[in-house]
Design a protein around this motif. Structure first.
Motif, mmCIF file in Angstrom:
data_model
loop_
_atom_site.group_PDB
_atom_site.id
_atom_site.type_symbol
_atom_site.label_atom_id
_atom_site.label_comp_id
_atom_site.label_asym_id
_atom_site.label_seq_id
_atom_site.Cartn_x
_atom_site.Cartn_y
_atom_site.Cartn_z
ATOM 1 N N GLN A 58 8.200 -5.618 9.479
ATOM 2 C CA GLN A 58 7.083 -5.578 8.972
ATOM 3 C C GLN A 58 6.363 -4.986 7.910
ATOM 4 O O GLN A 58 5.691 -3.946 8.223
ATOM 5 C CB GLN A 58 6.747 -5.509 10.385
ATOM 6 N N ARG A 59 4.958 -5.601 7.523
ATOM 7 C CA ARG A 59 3.978 -4.191 7.816
ATOM 8 C C ARG A 59 2.444 -4.974 7.866
ATOM 9 O O ARG A 59 2.404 -5.767 8.829
ATOM 10 C CB ARG A 59 3.505 -5.193 5.582
ATOM 11 N N TYR A 60 1.839 -3.430 8.060
ATOM 12 C CA TYR A 60 0.668 -3.835 8.562
ATOM 13 C C TYR A 60 -0.773 -3.315 7.524
ATOM 14 O O TYR A 60 -0.898 -1.951 7.284
ATOM 15 C CB TYR A 60 0.193 -3.166 9.728
ATOM 16 N N GLU A 61 -1.624 -3.932 7.396
ATOM 17 C CA GLU A 61 -2.556 -3.499 6.042
ATOM 18 C C GLU A 61 -4.155 -2.843 7.069
ATOM 19 O O GLU A 61 -4.311 -3.968 8.076
ATOM 20 C CB GLU A 61 -3.534 -4.738 5.053
ATOM 21 N N LEU A 62 -4.157 -1.599 7.126
ATOM 22 C CA LEU A 62 -4.921 -1.231 7.927
ATOM 23 C C LEU A 62 -6.360 -1.455 7.255
ATOM 24 O O LEU A 62 -6.453 -1.551 5.774
ATOM 25 C CB LEU A 62 -4.742 0.515 7.378
ATOM 26 N N ALA A 63 -7.259 -2.496 7.821
ATOM 27 C CA ALA A 63 -8.789 -3.152 7.855
ATOM 28 C C ALA A 63 -8.806 -3.726 7.434
ATOM 29 O O ALA A 63 -9.715 -4.051 6.118
ATOM 30 C CB ALA A 63 -9.828 -1.331 7.019
ATOM 31 N N GLY A 64 -7.246 -4.327 6.627
ATOM 32 C CA GLY A 64 -7.811 -5.965 5.763
ATOM 33 C C GLY A 64 -7.921 -5.254 4.543
ATOM 34 O O GLY A 64 -8.108 -5.598 3.458
ATOM 35 N N PHE A 65 -7.121 -4.306 3.698
ATOM 36 C CA PHE A 65 -7.712 -3.736 2.727
ATOM 37 C C PHE A 65 -5.682 -4.317 1.917
ATOM 38 O O PHE A 65 -5.071 -3.269 2.397
ATOM 39 C CB PHE A 65 -7.497 -2.882 1.891
ATOM 40 N N SER A 66 -6.138 -5.419 1.282
ATOM 41 C CA SER A 66 -4.375 -5.553 0.908
ATOM 42 C C SER A 66 -3.916 -4.198 -0.208
ATOM 43 O O SER A 66 -5.171 -3.215 -1.219
ATOM 44 C CB SER A 66 -4.356 -6.588 0.195
ATOM 45 N N PRO A 67 -2.313 -4.058 0.528
ATOM 46 C CA PRO A 67 -1.946 -2.936 -0.841
ATOM 47 C C PRO A 67 -1.772 -3.258 -1.874
ATOM 48 O O PRO A 67 -2.078 -4.532 -1.557
ATOM 49 C CB PRO A 67 -0.441 -2.253 -0.005
ATOM 50 N N PRO A 68 -1.504 -2.860 -3.154
ATOM 51 C CA PRO A 68 -1.050 -1.289 -3.009
ATOM 52 C C PRO A 68 -3.198 -0.503 -3.206
ATOM 53 O O PRO A 68 -3.056 0.757 -2.574
ATOM 54 C CB PRO A 68 -0.894 -0.902 -4.646
ATOM 55 N N ALA A 69 -4.142 -1.197 -2.891
ATOM 56 C CA ALA A 69 -5.171 -0.410 -3.143
ATOM 57 C C ALA A 69 -5.494 0.311 -1.458
ATOM 58 O O ALA A 69 -6.125 1.004 -1.393
ATOM 59 C CB ALA A 69 -6.635 -1.126 -3.670
ATOM 60 N N GLY A 70 -5.347 -0.970 -0.030
ATOM 61 C CA GLY A 70 -5.924 -0.462 0.397
ATOM 62 C C GLY A 70 -4.002 0.867 1.889
ATOM 63 O O GLY A 70 -3.279 0.328 0.920
ATOM 64 N N ILE A 71 -4.708 1.143 2.540
ATOM 65 C CA ILE A 71 -3.595 1.601 3.473
ATOM 66 C C ILE A 71 -2.395 0.905 3.674
ATOM 67 O O ILE A 71 -3.611 0.224 4.986
ATOM 68 C CB ILE A 71 -3.947 2.799 4.119
ATOM 69 N N GLU A 72 -1.319 0.791 3.645
ATOM 70 C CA GLU A 72 -0.340 -0.394 4.975
ATOM 71 C C GLU A 72 0.555 0.705 6.114
ATOM 72 O O GLU A 72 0.983 1.521 5.712
ATOM 73 C CB GLU A 72 0.183 -1.016 4.085
ATOM 74 N N LEU A 73 1.308 0.247 6.918
ATOM 75 C CA LEU A 73 1.863 0.834 7.711
ATOM 76 C C LEU A 73 2.629 -0.009 7.196
ATOM 77 O O LEU A 73 2.874 -1.379 8.069
ATOM 78 C CB LEU A 73 1.556 0.727 9.050
ATOM 79 N N VAL A 74 4.532 0.425 7.606
ATOM 80 C CA VAL A 74 5.599 -0.619 7.290
ATOM 81 C C VAL A 74 6.664 -0.039 8.341
ATOM 82 O O VAL A 74 6.821 1.714 8.717
ATOM 83 C CB VAL A 74 6.436 0.130 6.411
ATOM 84 N N ALA A 75 7.545 -0.574 8.724
ATOM 85 C CA ALA A 75 8.246 -1.283 10.190
ATOM 86 C C ALA A 75 9.634 -1.341 9.057
ATOM 87 O O ALA A 75 8.889 -2.414 9.337
ATOM 88 C CB ALA A 75 7.737 -1.405 11.281
ATOM 89 N N ASP A 76 10.647 -0.874 9.048
ATOM 90 C CA ASP A 76 11.894 -1.704 8.856
ATOM 91 C C ASP A 76 12.538 -0.350 9.987
ATOM 92 O O ASP A 76 12.573 -0.015 10.681
ATOM 93 C CB ASP A 76 12.188 -0.975 7.294
ATOM 94 N N GLY A 77 13.945 -1.047 9.060
ATOM 95 C CA GLY A 77 15.298 -1.035 10.088
ATOM 96 C C GLY A 77 15.434 0.939 10.688
ATOM 97 O O GLY A 77 15.264 1.395 11.469
ATOM 98 N N ILE A 78 15.055 1.766 9.804
ATOM 99 C CA ILE A 78 14.837 3.010 10.339
ATOM 100 C C ILE A 78 14.017 3.547 10.442
ATOM 101 O O ILE A 78 13.796 4.451 11.409
ATOM 102 C CB ILE A 78 14.790 4.099 8.296
ATOM 103 N N SER A 79 12.268 3.424 10.253
ATOM 104 C CA SER A 79 11.604 3.547 10.610
ATOM 105 C C SER A 79 11.547 2.849 12.586
ATOM 106 O O SER A 79 10.708 3.610 12.799
ATOM 107 C CB SER A 79 10.486 3.554 10.141
ATOM 108 N N ALA A 80 11.685 2.138 12.555
ATOM 109 C CA ALA A 80 11.668 1.598 13.870
ATOM 110 C C ALA A 80 12.193 1.939 14.552
ATOM 111 O O ALA A 80 11.667 2.401 15.654
ATOM 112 C CB ALA A 80 11.832 0.166 13.688
ATOM 113 N N LEU A 81 14.008 2.753 13.954
ATOM 114 C CA LEU A 81 14.603 3.386 15.609
ATOM 115 C C LEU A 81 13.872 4.837 15.525
ATOM 116 O O LEU A 81 13.969 5.458 16.741
ATOM 117 C CB LEU A 81 16.247 3.768 15.026
ATOM 118 N N VAL A 82 13.525 5.362 14.395
ATOM 119 C CA VAL A 82 12.632 6.822 14.523
ATOM 120 C C VAL A 82 11.615 6.783 15.487
ATOM 121 O O VAL A 82 11.398 7.727 16.563
ATOM 122 C CB VAL A 82 12.711 7.457 12.597
#
Lengths: 345, 119
Positions: A58-82
């Motif tokens: 899952q990806r979440y674009e902060l403030a609607g600026f699309s990556p790579p210019a904007g900052i995104e939060l990412v949840a994948d298998g490892i980060s969701a567990l951590v």
């Protein structure tokens, strides 16, 4: 429900503000605020985990600026567990802190800031954003260590602060090197651009060394571990439990992110292995004489496939087939649009 | 060597600041000077970032008529954030130093270590 990704980071930071403001009127309100906030964070972590298990990354674009210019939060298998680990330990330590203290809203404000910083390091998909969250984590941890009653805790806190800051600054310098080499800060984009810049480039190697060294100070790996014994033994009990369970662990997770998401130099071997499979299939085809994979001596990522056929028709039949197109598409993904086609008669 | 000093003096200054800062952190016994060294180290990194943003003949990155080349604004923004982080760190560090001074009556690291082992 990708909103849960941003909530897991923002809720503790807002909780910290609420705890601070509520402390002006109600002296003992900190625990209630912290418990509710940690419960909400745990809820968000569970939602993230279930969404990732069901629908994948899952990806979440902060403030609607699309990556790579904007900052995104990412949840994948490892980060969701951590993230689930962070939220669970946060709630458990809050429960413990009701008996063990320290009490007072200032403690819980710092505690929630630390929880928010750790969630940020876990979920961010932007390397500079990771630096900022590392520093939020660090600042809260330094102050928490120094909040112990013993006279030694301030000295331990300052030692932790100085070493931690040097580590984070090295990380920042590494971010600078990577940015100069590629012009991007998004981790996924960086991995592609760094591969394009070439892993033999001194700038890329320098970035790698600085990023990993900086993070290892935070992990407290020998020989840059000297801040850790003092910080753990002189901090209040609840703080010792929390930072020993999470701060180094999340830093180690960040090392893994940098090693496996940002720097990905083993694509070449994957490609060579795949080529061997393809070569096996080719050997059985009509009119095929031989196929070889040649690599440029100067740049080992620059490769050339030569294929000899008995007749032009046999070769063209293979080139127009589906199997060939699929292989080329896969090669484009892996080698970042590098394959070039030259047809020699 | 002369060429390096005349054309890339920004990078030379950044390295000198970083090396000097790191030496102060490691070599100085006074806690306040250690914090000053930490700041110098960070300042070197800030200078490095700002230098990388420079474009020959570039104007400040504010849209204006008749300007075609702008310097890159992103490193400036990153360093603005990093400066804020650095100031917060300095504030926390100085707070801790005040507490250490009121408890030990000294800022010398070796004296503090001696007093800690005596306890």
């Amino acid at each position: 429900m990708t909103d849960a990704i941003v909530l897991a980071v923002v809720v503790p930071i807002f909780g910290a503000m609420i705890s601070l403001i509520a402390g002006l009127r109600f002296e003992r309100s900190g625990w209630t605020v912290a418990a509710l906030t940690c419960l909400a964070q745990l809820g968000a972590a569970l939602v993230i985990l279930f969404t990732v298990v069901q629908d994948g990354k899952q990806r979440y674009e902060l403030a609607g600026f699309s990556p790579p210019a904007g900052i995104e939060l990412v949840a994948d298998g490892i980060s969701a567990l951590v993230m689930l680990l962070v939220a669970t330990v946060s709630l458990a330590v809050v429960v413990y802190a009701r008996q063990a203290g320290p009490r007072g809203n200032a403690f819980y404000t710092l505690y929630l800031l630390l929880a928010g910083g750790l969630a940020g390091v876990t979920l961010t998909g932007d390397i500079f954003n990771m630096y900022v969250f590392l520093e939020i984590t660090g600042l809260a941890a330094y102050a928490l260590v120094a909040s112990g009653d013993s006279t030694k805790s301030a000295v331990a806190g300052l030692k932790y602060l100085i070493l931690g800051t040097i580590g984070a600054s090295l990380f920042l310098l590494g971010v600078g090197y990577a940015y100069v080499a590629t012009g991007t800060l998004n981790m996924v984009d960086l991995s592609e651009q760094l591969a394009a810049a070439g892993y033999s480039s001194r700038l890329v190697l320098g970035a790698f060394g600085l990023l990993v060294t900086g993070l290892l100070v935070k992990v407290a790996l020998f020989p840059v571990h000297t801040w850790q014994p003092g910080a753990y033994s002189n901090a209040p009990d609840s703080v010792s439990v929390y930072i020993s369970a999470l701060v180094s662990t999340v830093a180690a997770y960040a090392v893994a992110r940098v090693l496996y998401t940002v720097f990905t130099p083993d694509y070449r071997n994957e490609f060579v292995e795949k080529f061997d499979d393809v070569g096996g299939v080719l050997a059985d085809m009509d009119g095929h004489i031989e196929t070889r994979l040649l690599a440029n001596v100067g740049d080992e990522n620059d490769m050339f496939i030569s294929s000899r056929w008995e007749a032009k028709e046999d070769a063209m039949e293979f080139f127009s087939g589906d199997a060939f197109r699929e292989t080329v598409d896969w090669g484009r993904d892996v080698l970042d649009d590098r394959p070039r086609h030259v047809f020699l008669a | 060597m002369i060429d390096l000093l005349t054309t890339k003096y920004n990078y030379v200054a950044a390295i000198l600041l970083m090396a000097g800062g790191l030496y102060m952190v490691i070599g100085d016994r006074n806690l306040v000077k250690k914090v000053i060294g930490m700041n110098l180290f960070q300042t070197g990194i800030f200078l490095f970032f700002i230098t990388t943003a420079f474009v020959d003949g570039g104007e400040p990155p504010v849209i204006a008529e008749g300007v075609e080349t702008y310097v890159s604004p992103l490193p400036h923004v990153l360093i603005l954030t990093a400066i804020v982080v650095g100031v917060s760190l300095t504030a926390v560090a100085l707070t801790l130093i005040i507490r250490i001074y009121s408890e030990y009556g000294t800022l010398r690291e070796d004296v503090i270590t001696e007093m800690e082992t005596d306890d």
